[in-house]
Write a protein that holds these residues in place. Structure first.
Motif, PDB file in Angstrom:
ATOM      1  N   TYR A  38     -19.523  12.832  12.564  1.00  0.00           N
ATOM      2  CA  TYR A  38     -18.595  12.201  13.501  1.00  0.00           C
ATOM      3  C   TYR A  38     -17.448  13.164  13.787  1.00  0.00           C
ATOM      4  CZ  TYR A  38     -21.069   7.977  12.035  1.00  0.00           C
ATOM      5  OH  TYR A  38     -22.040   7.046  11.748  1.00  0.00           O
ATOM      6  N   PRO A  39     -17.471  13.876  14.920  1.00  0.00           N
ATOM      7  CA  PRO A  39     -16.396  14.829  15.210  1.00  0.00           C
ATOM      8  C   PRO A  39     -15.074  14.123  15.500  1.00  0.00           C
ATOM      9  CG  PRO A  39     -17.875  14.624  17.081  1.00  0.00           C
ATOM     10  CD  PRO A  39     -18.504  13.862  15.954  1.00  0.00           C
ATOM     11  N   THR A  40     -13.982  14.820  15.236  1.00  0.00           N
ATOM     12  CA  THR A  40     -12.652  14.262  15.488  1.00  0.00           C
ATOM     13  C   THR A  40     -12.253  14.375  16.955  1.00  0.00           C
ATOM     14  OG1 THR A  40     -11.715  16.387  14.808  1.00  0.00           O
ATOM     15  CG2 THR A  40     -11.775  14.631  13.159  1.00  0.00           C
ATOM     16  N   SER A  41     -13.055  15.103  17.728  1.00  0.00           N
ATOM     17  CA  SER A  41     -12.764  15.241  19.156  1.00  0.00           C
ATOM     18  C   SER A  41     -14.035  15.642  19.878  1.00  0.00           C
ATOM     19  CB  SER A  41     -11.677  16.296  19.394  1.00  0.00           C
ATOM     20  OG  SER A  41     -12.106  17.570  18.950  1.00  0.00           O
ATOM     21  N   ILE A  42     -14.049  15.383  21.175  1.00  0.00           N
ATOM     22  CA  ILE A  42     -15.156  15.858  22.002  1.00  0.00           C
ATOM     23  C   ILE A  42     -15.068  17.370  22.152  1.00  0.00           C
ATOM     24  CG2 ILE A  42     -16.085  15.818  24.348  1.00  0.00           C
ATOM     25  CD1 ILE A  42     -15.394  12.853  24.471  1.00  0.00           C
ATOM     26  N   VAL A  43     -13.863  17.902  22.316  1.00  0.00           N
ATOM     27  CA  VAL A  43     -13.678  19.348  22.411  1.00  0.00           C
ATOM     28  C   VAL A  43     -13.985  19.990  21.055  1.00  0.00           C
ATOM     29  CG1 VAL A  43     -11.995  21.198  22.765  1.00  0.00           C
ATOM     30  CG2 VAL A  43     -11.959  19.189  24.255  1.00  0.00           C
ATOM     31  N   TYR A  44     -14.849  20.984  21.052  1.00  0.00           N
ATOM     32  CA  TYR A  44     -15.155  21.707  19.812  1.00  0.00           C
ATOM     33  C   TYR A  44     -14.796  23.187  19.888  1.00  0.00           C
ATOM     34  CZ  TYR A  44     -19.455  23.363  22.119  1.00  0.00           C
ATOM     35  OH  TYR A  44     -20.358  23.951  22.976  1.00  0.00           O
ATOM     36  N   ASP A  45     -14.522  23.681  21.078  1.00  0.00           N
ATOM     37  CA  ASP A  45     -14.099  25.063  21.235  1.00  0.00           C
ATOM     38  C   ASP A  45     -12.978  25.102  22.278  1.00  0.00           C
ATOM     39  OD1 ASP A  45     -14.140  27.858  20.839  1.00  0.00           O
ATOM     40  OD2 ASP A  45     -15.357  28.118  22.652  1.00  0.00           O
ATOM     41  N   PHE A  70     -17.451   5.824  17.135  1.00  0.00           N
ATOM     42  CA  PHE A  70     -17.302   7.264  17.301  1.00  0.00           C
ATOM     43  C   PHE A  70     -18.639   7.859  17.729  1.00  0.00           C
ATOM     44  CE2 PHE A  70     -13.758   6.349  14.461  1.00  0.00           C
ATOM     45  CZ  PHE A  70     -12.755   7.157  14.980  1.00  0.00           C
ATOM     46  N   THR A  71     -18.589   8.903  18.523  1.00  0.00           N
ATOM     47  CA  THR A  71     -19.820   9.581  18.872  1.00  0.00           C
ATOM     48  C   THR A  71     -20.356  10.314  17.644  1.00  0.00           C
ATOM     49  OG1 THR A  71     -20.853  11.005  20.548  1.00  0.00           O
ATOM     50  CG2 THR A  71     -18.780  11.800  19.582  1.00  0.00           C
ATOM     51  N   LYS A  72     -21.675  10.454  17.561  1.00  0.00           N
ATOM     52  CA  LYS A  72     -22.302  11.113  16.424  1.00  0.00           C
ATOM     53  C   LYS A  72     -23.056  12.339  16.928  1.00  0.00           C
ATOM     54  CE  LYS A  72     -24.763   9.908  12.149  1.00  0.00           C
ATOM     55  NZ  LYS A  72     -25.491   8.820  11.445  1.00  0.00           N
ATOM     56  N   VAL A  73     -22.696  13.509  16.414  1.00  0.00           N
ATOM     57  CA  VAL A  73     -23.292  14.771  16.843  1.00  0.00           C
ATOM     58  C   VAL A  73     -23.795  15.519  15.615  1.00  0.00           C
ATOM     59  CG1 VAL A  73     -22.900  16.978  17.989  1.00  0.00           C
ATOM     60  CG2 VAL A  73     -21.777  14.909  18.857  1.00  0.00           C
ATOM     61  N   ASP A  74     -25.064  15.878  15.621  1.00  0.00           N
ATOM     62  CA  ASP A  74     -25.664  16.596  14.483  1.00  0.00           C
ATOM     63  C   ASP A  74     -25.432  15.866  13.161  1.00  0.00           C
ATOM     64  OD1 ASP A  74     -26.508  18.612  16.217  1.00  0.00           O
ATOM     65  OD2 ASP A  74     -24.635  19.739  15.978  1.00  0.00           O
ATOM     66  N   GLY A  75     -25.496  14.544  13.202  1.00  0.00           N
ATOM     67  CA  GLY A  75     -25.368  13.739  11.991  1.00  0.00           C
ATOM     68  C   GLY A  75     -23.953  13.551  11.501  1.00  0.00           C
ATOM     69  N   ALA A  89     -12.531  18.939  11.449  1.00  0.00           N
ATOM     70  CA  ALA A  89     -13.401  18.890  12.624  1.00  0.00           C
ATOM     71  C   ALA A  89     -14.243  17.624  12.666  1.00  0.00           C
ATOM     72  CB  ALA A  89     -14.302  20.115  12.655  1.00  0.00           C
ATOM     73  N   VAL A  90     -14.416  16.964  11.501  1.00  0.00           N
ATOM     74  CA  VAL A  90     -15.235  15.750  11.437  1.00  0.00           C
ATOM     75  C   VAL A  90     -14.505  14.668  10.650  1.00  0.00           C
ATOM     76  CG1 VAL A  90     -17.409  17.002  11.639  1.00  0.00           C
ATOM     77  CG2 VAL A  90     -16.446  16.551   9.380  1.00  0.00           C
ATOM     78  N   ILE A  91     -14.957  13.446  10.862  1.00  0.00           N
ATOM     79  CA  ILE A  91     -14.424  12.286  10.156  1.00  0.00           C
ATOM     80  C   ILE A  91     -15.431  11.866   9.088  1.00  0.00           C
ATOM     81  CG2 ILE A  91     -13.549   9.929  10.426  1.00  0.00           C
ATOM     82  CD1 ILE A  91     -13.272  10.536  13.425  1.00  0.00           C
ATOM     83  N   LYS A  92     -14.960  11.505   7.922  1.00  0.00           N
ATOM     84  CA  LYS A  92     -15.856  11.003   6.887  1.00  0.00           C
ATOM     85  C   LYS A  92     -16.544   9.737   7.394  1.00  0.00           C
ATOM     86  CE  LYS A  92     -13.098  12.724   2.995  1.00  0.00           C
ATOM     87  NZ  LYS A  92     -12.329  12.342   1.791  1.00  0.00           N
ATOM     88  N   PRO A  93     -17.834   9.558   7.091  1.00  0.00           N
ATOM     89  CA  PRO A  93     -18.557   8.376   7.580  1.00  0.00           C
ATOM     90  C   PRO A  93     -17.869   7.064   7.235  1.00  0.00           C
ATOM     91  CG  PRO A  93     -20.082   9.957   6.648  1.00  0.00           C
ATOM     92  CD  PRO A  93     -18.709  10.475   6.342  1.00  0.00           C
TER      93      PRO A  93
END
Length: 370
Positions: A139-146, A132-137, A71-75
């Motif tokens: 880097y998600p792999t996509s804008i879609v999360y659900d 990449f966008t940063k959300v809650d600290g 769900a996230v990318i390593k920094p």
């Protein structure tokens, strides 16, 4: 227990310690609103979203298959990929092109994408981000999360059938009026058959939304807020979304390109509900039954979290949600004149008519035996 320990339990010491704890508790309570007030606020205390935002990002809408369940990318991976994108953009931006190069061959040069097989913009004209966008600290792999797999739900049977009909028109431009061979309506029979972006009615990629998504370029949003209204000026095709805070939806027979948006406050989050779309919303494949709920939350003075949920029973089997960060920018929003609608649309329609003339001339020659 020694005498020192005993003193800790004396009435005088206990009273002093109690006062200290109470003062510490009051101080901690006072610190909470101070932290919340790190975001800009209006004169009445509501979060103030007014400002200019550049929402470009290289985070994809849907998770790439190779990302698997991540769900996230390593920094460090996000930084390395971002640096590679920056290096590639710099190299392409500075590439010297031959000013005397020939025009693309008749029928196109075979280039993919939305450029009509005649070659698209070079890198100079593209501005789709390098970070990449940063959300809650993270880097998600996509804008879609659900759904959790980071991809939109499957299409309904109705949507699959509709896509098949539309796909019939997405063919390489060979210069031939192939639609006359098959005796079906042509892709450029009339202006209304062309895309909304070709007609300069809405920007492509749902940049004006809702939901408002990143695009190939022109990703700036200008937000102006009053106590009962939020206006979002979209750079692409200069659309202006008007959100009536505390308002009610228009009657069902009132349909709009950007839908009808009303909002309300849930704490420091502005929730916006949009319905009443016309038959062709900006979001690809969506229908007049599209329903979008957006949540705007300032996370600090310079960033806003944009969260949205989409549902359309005619297209997707279930609702889906996405979110990404909107950072403020010092860049200005300039007029997007959209000359494609003034000139290129006429050219596309005229080109189709010329192709049809050639087709009829060919049929005449065949029938006469020449």
């Amino acid at each position: 227990m020694d005498s020192g320990d005993a003193n800790l339990y004396s009435p005088r010491i206990r009273g002093t310690r109690m006062k200290t704890l109470l003062l510490a508790g009051v101080a901690s309570l006072l610190a909470v609103p101070l932290m919340a007030d790190e975001i800009p606020r209006t004169a009445t205390g509501k979060p103030n979203f007014s400002g200019t935002y550049d929402v470009k990002t290289i985070t994809p809408l849907e998770r790439a298959r190779q990302s698997g369940d991540s769900a996230v990318i390593k920094p460090e991976d996000a930084e390395n990929y971002s640096n590679a994108v920056k290096a590639g953009n710099k190299a392409n931006d500075n590439r010297v092109l031959d000013p005397n190069r020939a025009a693309p061959p008749e029928g196109g040069d075979g280039s993919p994408g939305a450029a009509g097989n005649v070659g698209g913009y070079n890198r100079f004209w593209i501005d789709n981000g390098e970070e990449f966008t940063k959300v809650d600290g993270e880097y998600p792999t996509s804008i879609v999360y659900d759904p959790p797999n980071g991809r939109r739900p499957g299409w309904t049977q109705k949507a699959i059938a509709r896509f098949g009909e539309l796909r019939n028109y997405w063919r390489p431009n060979t210069g031939r009026a192939w639609w006359l061979d098959e005796d079906i309506p042509g892709p450029s029979d009339h202006p209304e058959f062309l895309t909304l972006s070709d007609r300069c009615l809405l920007g492509f990629s749902s940049t004006g939304g809702p939901p408002m998504l990143p695009a190939l370029y022109n990703n700036i949003k200008r937000v102006v807020q009053s106590e009962n209204t939020l206006m979002i000026l979209i750079e692409m095709v200069h659309d202006a979304r008007i959100v009536r805070i505390g308002g009610e939806h228009a009657p069902d027979d009132v349909r709009k390109w950007l839908g009808d948006s009303v909002g309300w406050w849930e704490g420091d989050t502005l929730v916006v509900d949009t319905t009443n779309f016309n038959d062709t919303p900006a979001l690809g494949m969506a229908t007049r039954d599209l329903h979008v709920v957006e949540r705007f939350t300032m996370t600090d003075d310079d960033n806003m979290l944009y969260d949205f949920t989409v549902s359309d029973p005619n297209v997707w089997k279930d609702k889906w949600s996405g979110k990404y960060n909107w950072p403020k920018t010092e860049s200005q929003l300039y007029e997007y004149a959209c000359h494609e609608g003034n000139y290129s649309m006429q050219g596309m329609l005229k080109g189709a008519r010329e192709a049809e003339k050639a087709w009829y001339a060919e049929q005449t020659q065949t029938e006469s035996g020449e």
